[in-house]
Design a protein around this motif. Structure first.
Motif, PDB file in Angstrom:
ATOM      1  N   LYS A  82     113.535  -7.330 102.725  1.00  0.00           N
ATOM      2  CA  LYS A  82     113.544  -6.694 103.901  1.00  0.00           C
ATOM      3  C   LYS A  82     114.957  -5.676 104.152  1.00  0.00           C
ATOM      4  CE  LYS A  82     112.813  -6.879 109.134  1.00  0.00           C
ATOM      5  NZ  LYS A  82     114.156  -6.520 109.698  1.00  0.00           N
ATOM      6  N   GLU A  83     116.021  -6.458 104.196  1.00  0.00           N
ATOM      7  CA  GLU A  83     117.003  -6.001 104.198  1.00  0.00           C
ATOM      8  C   GLU A  83     117.632  -4.716 103.299  1.00  0.00           C
ATOM      9  OE1 GLU A  83     119.045  -6.100 106.784  1.00  0.00           O
ATOM     10  OE2 GLU A  83     117.990  -7.889 107.751  1.00  0.00           O
ATOM     11  N   LEU A  84     117.087  -5.176 101.947  1.00  0.00           N
ATOM     12  CA  LEU A  84     117.545  -4.175 101.134  1.00  0.00           C
ATOM     13  C   LEU A  84     116.699  -2.747 100.747  1.00  0.00           C
ATOM     14  CD1 LEU A  84     118.058  -6.389  97.679  1.00  0.00           C
ATOM     15  CD2 LEU A  84     119.699  -5.726  99.330  1.00  0.00           C
ATOM     16  N   GLU A 127     115.304  -1.933 103.644  1.00  0.00           N
ATOM     17  CA  GLU A 127     115.668  -1.001 104.750  1.00  0.00           C
ATOM     18  C   GLU A 127     117.184  -0.269 104.619  1.00  0.00           C
ATOM     19  OE1 GLU A 127     113.629  -3.352 108.582  1.00  0.00           O
ATOM     20  OE2 GLU A 127     115.819  -3.755 108.190  1.00  0.00           O
ATOM     21  N   ASN A 128     117.997  -0.767 103.741  1.00  0.00           N
ATOM     22  CA  ASN A 128     119.038  -0.093 103.497  1.00  0.00           C
ATOM     23  C   ASN A 128     118.854   1.183 102.451  1.00  0.00           C
ATOM     24  OD1 ASN A 128     121.068  -1.696 104.798  1.00  0.00           O
ATOM     25  ND2 ASN A 128     121.498  -2.837 102.925  1.00  0.00           N
ATOM     26  N   ALA A 129     117.885   0.831 101.735  1.00  0.00           N
ATOM     27  CA  ALA A 129     117.428   2.040 100.873  1.00  0.00           C
ATOM     28  C   ALA A 129     116.856   3.217 101.717  1.00  0.00           C
ATOM     29  CB  ALA A 129     116.392   1.749  99.658  1.00  0.00           C
ATOM     30  N   SER A 173     128.018   1.744 107.997  1.00  0.00           N
ATOM     31  CA  SER A 173     128.225   3.009 108.068  1.00  0.00           C
ATOM     32  C   SER A 173     127.423   3.572 109.486  1.00  0.00           C
ATOM     33  CB  SER A 173     127.932   3.964 106.863  1.00  0.00           C
ATOM     34  OG  SER A 173     126.468   3.648 106.472  1.00  0.00           O
ATOM     35  N   LYS A 174     126.548   2.879 109.795  1.00  0.00           N
ATOM     36  CA  LYS A 174     125.538   3.241 110.576  1.00  0.00           C
ATOM     37  C   LYS A 174     126.019   3.430 112.118  1.00  0.00           C
ATOM     38  CE  LYS A 174     122.811   1.765 107.077  1.00  0.00           C
ATOM     39  NZ  LYS A 174     121.923   0.572 106.475  1.00  0.00           N
ATOM     40  N   ILE A 175     126.700   2.645 112.828  1.00  0.00           N
ATOM     41  CA  ILE A 175     127.302   2.695 114.003  1.00  0.00           C
ATOM     42  C   ILE A 175     128.881   2.855 113.937  1.00  0.00           C
ATOM     43  CG2 ILE A 175     125.457   1.909 115.175  1.00  0.00           C
ATOM     44  CD1 ILE A 175     126.737  -0.707 115.556  1.00  0.00           C
ATOM     45  N   LYS A 204     117.635   1.731 110.342  1.00  0.00           N
ATOM     46  CA  LYS A 204     116.977   0.200 110.441  1.00  0.00           C
ATOM     47  C   LYS A 204     118.079  -0.642 110.684  1.00  0.00           C
ATOM     48  CE  LYS A 204     113.192   1.426 108.829  1.00  0.00           C
ATOM     49  NZ  LYS A 204     111.928   1.425 109.604  1.00  0.00           N
ATOM     50  N   GLY A 205     119.316  -0.466 109.778  1.00  0.00           N
ATOM     51  CA  GLY A 205     120.524  -1.598 109.650  1.00  0.00           C
ATOM     52  C   GLY A 205     121.336  -0.856 110.952  1.00  0.00           C
ATOM     53  N   PHE A 206     122.370  -1.904 111.368  1.00  0.00           N
ATOM     54  CA  PHE A 206     123.569  -1.507 112.292  1.00  0.00           C
ATOM     55  C   PHE A 206     124.287  -2.540 112.337  1.00  0.00           C
ATOM     56  CE2 PHE A 206     119.989  -3.091 114.927  1.00  0.00           C
ATOM     57  CZ  PHE A 206     120.710  -4.100 115.562  1.00  0.00           C
ATOM     58  N   GLU A 253     125.738  -6.933 108.471  1.00  0.00           N
ATOM     59  CA  GLU A 253     126.051  -7.956 107.870  1.00  0.00           C
ATOM     60  C   GLU A 253     124.918  -8.473 106.721  1.00  0.00           C
ATOM     61  OE1 GLU A 253     126.089 -10.931 111.672  1.00  0.00           O
ATOM     62  OE2 GLU A 253     124.189  -9.867 111.646  1.00  0.00           O
ATOM     63  N   ALA A 254     124.055  -7.629 106.465  1.00  0.00           N
ATOM     64  CA  ALA A 254     123.032  -8.133 105.461  1.00  0.00           C
ATOM     65  C   ALA A 254     123.833  -8.228 104.115  1.00  0.00           C
ATOM     66  CB  ALA A 254     122.170  -6.936 105.330  1.00  0.00           C
ATOM     67  N   LEU A 255     124.254  -7.412 103.569  1.00  0.00           N
ATOM     68  CA  LEU A 255     124.745  -7.419 102.096  1.00  0.00           C
ATOM     69  C   LEU A 255     125.844  -8.777 102.276  1.00  0.00           C
ATOM     70  CD1 LEU A 255     125.397  -3.898 100.720  1.00  0.00           C
ATOM     71  CD2 LEU A 255     123.497  -5.573 100.477  1.00  0.00           C
TER      72      LEU A 255
HETATM   73 MG    MG Z   1     121.045  -3.217 106.327  1.00  0.00          MG
END
Ligand code: MG
Ligand code: ADP
Length: 638
Positions: A30-32, A34-36, A80-82, A94-96, A99-101
């Motif tokens: 999911k995380e990967l 969504e990052n893409a 880089s998102k917020i 999707k991400g913000f 922490e995922a990576l």
């Molecule tokens: Mg992410």
């Protein structure tokens, strides 16, 4: 006393925090992915091995990262998102959390290859347990590829906690499908252990649903559309006749993010009220676009729950829009374009009229009358009457079930060495009485001696009542039969010898690619119980033989239930595959509450139940019978 508080080293803190983000391979997927998506990719490829336990790799053709960003991306709270807290209220990504990576890198071996669009060369970084082991300039395609290997290598407890490959794969596929459904404009592919599971070209919402769930899906969909100030709603619901006994495809997306919402789910259910049978579930793919400032997606760490400012309004809009669509569909069947009648066949049984069982009052039971019936129906039904196990019955269709029951059990009398029904019944109960140390032994020894057989009585088409010396036993017919079938199937799987009936014409059924992938995992066990599977590929399964104890018309229902059970992890994934399969089959095939049983059938069921190893509980651990002693009764009459 000395101070005792210390700051945890980063890698320990990361490992602890990782537990929240990464529960299983599917979380990484999911995380990967969504990052893409956030990186603006138009093509995303997922490659998994061993359900993601060994490898999860996501390759995208998105924006890529600079060497510095590549390094920073693995830092906690690096995003880089917020930039400021206010951004949280107008999220378009999707991400913000950033922490995922960091979390993934803390508990796996990670290799990232990334190149920014327009740059000559890219960056390769390798991480192990949260530490960077290697960073170098590399030649790599534009975009990013992140490979996550050996998940939880440094947290064995966590690794051991993972479910079977098949369950984990199911979760991976779920996550993949959720993102793919939310972004039909992006091309997605998924490979598992070298097999091509999904290949989804960029398309529209409808096409995406069909590409994922199989070509037969198209004709099931009814479009839903509504535009209001607070909500822009689009998507599809399945036509009422495609409601399923188990929760199947039910998807909500809010601003292109998959969410779960029991409240909105209820709105859909209420729109279907009166249109679908009780205990069935409608399918839906609903996309809600709302002003991002009116939702809070931040309340749940894994972000599938959401809080709306004005849920009541959304509920009302959703409900009326769906009702409206279903209404239109009723008068305008033209919506069924691309109809392919051939593909409908497997679902045929759903459209058949519901058989209303007639009430059978057996006030003066006469054993010889049954024998008469045997003589009439026995000759043609003989070969199907009593095969393999003690419990199998045959039927050419669901509707004939009742007749089949009768033919099955009266068929007992056909055995050349048993002149009447009673003797075979007696033989069976003798068997039981002869088995040592069983809880039921007492029950049967208890039976009034001198009786040629015992009387049974069906109460409310649900319970079988029979007498024992100390009082009476009340058996739940559905649960009892589940127990009988469950043990029968388990036995067949263990001894691997079952009777299979060769089909004159193979049955060809169609499922979504992920469902056939699931059937592939079950193939061997299915074959142990008598299925002969000639082909299992893409969306198609071709069956050339079936267990002797089931009928052709039941096959599609059995497989559908099986798929649903394994998807939903019912009954409990901690049990072995055979166990779960046997449970699923027994659930599907057991005689239902509400089905009338004639006296012979009742007796066989009672005998078979008490011949079981664990007669007291159903496979789902519910009581199968209760006893009421004369003493109990006497107390009641005080
Ligand atoms: Mg992410
Ligand atoms: P978040 O997505 O919450 O920002 P992540 O830990 O998932 O946090 O990612 C950290 C950052 O790494 C992202 O904000 C993004 O800038 C960058 N990044 C991650 N994956 C990719 C990718 N596939 N392509 C480009 N940039 C990425």
């Amino acid at each position: 006393m000395a101070d005792i508080i210390q700051l945890l080293p980063d890698h320990v803190a990361n490992q602890i925090a990782a537990g929240e983000v990464v529960q299983r391979p599917a979380s990484v997927v999911k995380e990967l992915i969504e990052n893409a998506v956030d990186a603006g990719a138009t093509e995303i490829k997922l490659i998994a091995k061993d359900s993601g336990k060994t490898l999860i790799q996501v390759v995208d053709n998105g924006g890529g990262m600079s060497p510095t960003d590549a390094r920073l991306s693995f830092e906690r709270h690096a995003t880089s998102k917020i930039r400021a807290a206010e951004d949280l209220f107008r999220l378009g990504t999707k991400g913000f959390r950033g922490e995922a990576l960091a979390s993934i890198a803390a508990i796996a071996h990670v290799e990232m290859n990334t190149r920014q669009q327009g740059e000559e060369v890219g960056t390769r970084i390798r991480m192990e347990g949260g530490k960077i082991v290697d960073q170098e300039v590399t030649v790599t395609p534009e975009g990013t590829s992140i490979a996550v290997k050996n998940l939880f290598f440094n947290i064995p407890a966590r690794r051991n906690f993972l479910k079977s490959n098949q369950v984990e794969l199911r979760h991976v596929i779920d996550e993949f499908q959720r993102v793919a459904l939310a972004h039909p404009d992006i091309q997605f592919e998924m490979y598992h252990n070298g097999n091509d599971l999904f290949s989804l070209p960029a398309s529209n919402y409808r096409q995406r649903v069909v590409n994922i769930f199989g070509s037969k899906t198209n004709e099931k969909l009814v479009p839903v559309e509504e535009n209001t100030e607070v909500l822009k709603l689009s998507g599809f619901v399945y036509k009422p006749q495609h409601a399923r006994k188990s929760r199947g495809e039910q998807f909500f997306f809010v601003n292109n993010r998959f969410i779960k919402s029991p409240y909105l789910h209820h709105a859909v259910l209420s729109a279907f009220e009166g249109l679908i049978k009780e205990q069935t579930h409608p399918g839906y793919f609903l996309y809600l676009d709302v002003d991002p400032t009116t939702v809070d997606i931040n309340i749940h760490p894994t972000k599938t729950e959401i809080k709306f400012d004005d849920e009541h309004t959304l509920y009302a809009i959703l409900r009326s829009a769906i009702k409206h669509s279903l209404g239109q569909f009723n008068i305008a069947p033209v919506l069924d374009f691309d109809k392919d009648a051939g593909l409908e066949t497997p679902y045929d049984y759903k459209d058949k009229p519901i058989h209303v069982p007639t009430i059978e009052v057996d006030s003066d039971f006469n054993p010889f009358r049954d024998e008469e019936e045997t003589k009439i129906s026995g000759s043609e039904k003989k070969e199907t009457a009593y095969r393999g196990g003690k419990t199998s019955w045959q039927g050419s269709s669901r509707q004939e079930k009742r007749a089949d029951w009768e033919s099955l059990y009266v068929g007992l009398g056909d055995k050349p060495d048993s002149p009447d029904n009673f003797s075979s019944v007696e033989i069976e109960s003798d068997e039981v009485a002869g088995t040592e140390g069983k809880p039921t032994e007492r029950l049967f020894d208890d039976r009034e001696s001198g009786e040629p057989s015992f009387n049974t009585y069906q109460l409310h088409k649900k319970y079988i009542v029979t007498t024992i010396k100390s009082g009476m036993v009340i058996i739940d017919q559905h649960r009892a039969h589940q127990r009988v079938l469950y043990e029968q199937f388990l036995r067949q799987m263990t001894v691997k010898e079952s009777i299979s009936q060769q089909l004159l014409f193979p049955i060809v059924l169609h499922y979504s690619p992920s469902d056939t992938a699931l059937l592939k995992e079950l193939r061997e066990t299915l074959e142990f119980i008598g299925f002969a599977i000639a082909k299992l590929q893409g969306e198609e399964i071709e069956i050339t033989g079936i267990p002797a104890s089931i009928s052709e018309s039941e096959v599609s229902m059995i497989l559908e239930q099986l798929i649903a059970d394994f998807k939903d992890e019912i009954p409990d994934s901690s049990f072995s595959q055979s166990d779960r399969l046997a449970k699923s089959l027994s659930k599907t095939l057991a005689v239902r509450t509400g089905e009338p049983l004639n006296v012979a059938s009742q007796e066989v069921l009672v005998n078979n139940l008490f011949a079981c190893k664990e007669p007291t509980r159903s496979p789902f651990n519910r009581p199968t019978y209760i006893t009421i002693t004369v003493e109990d009764l006497e107390k009641k009459f005080l």
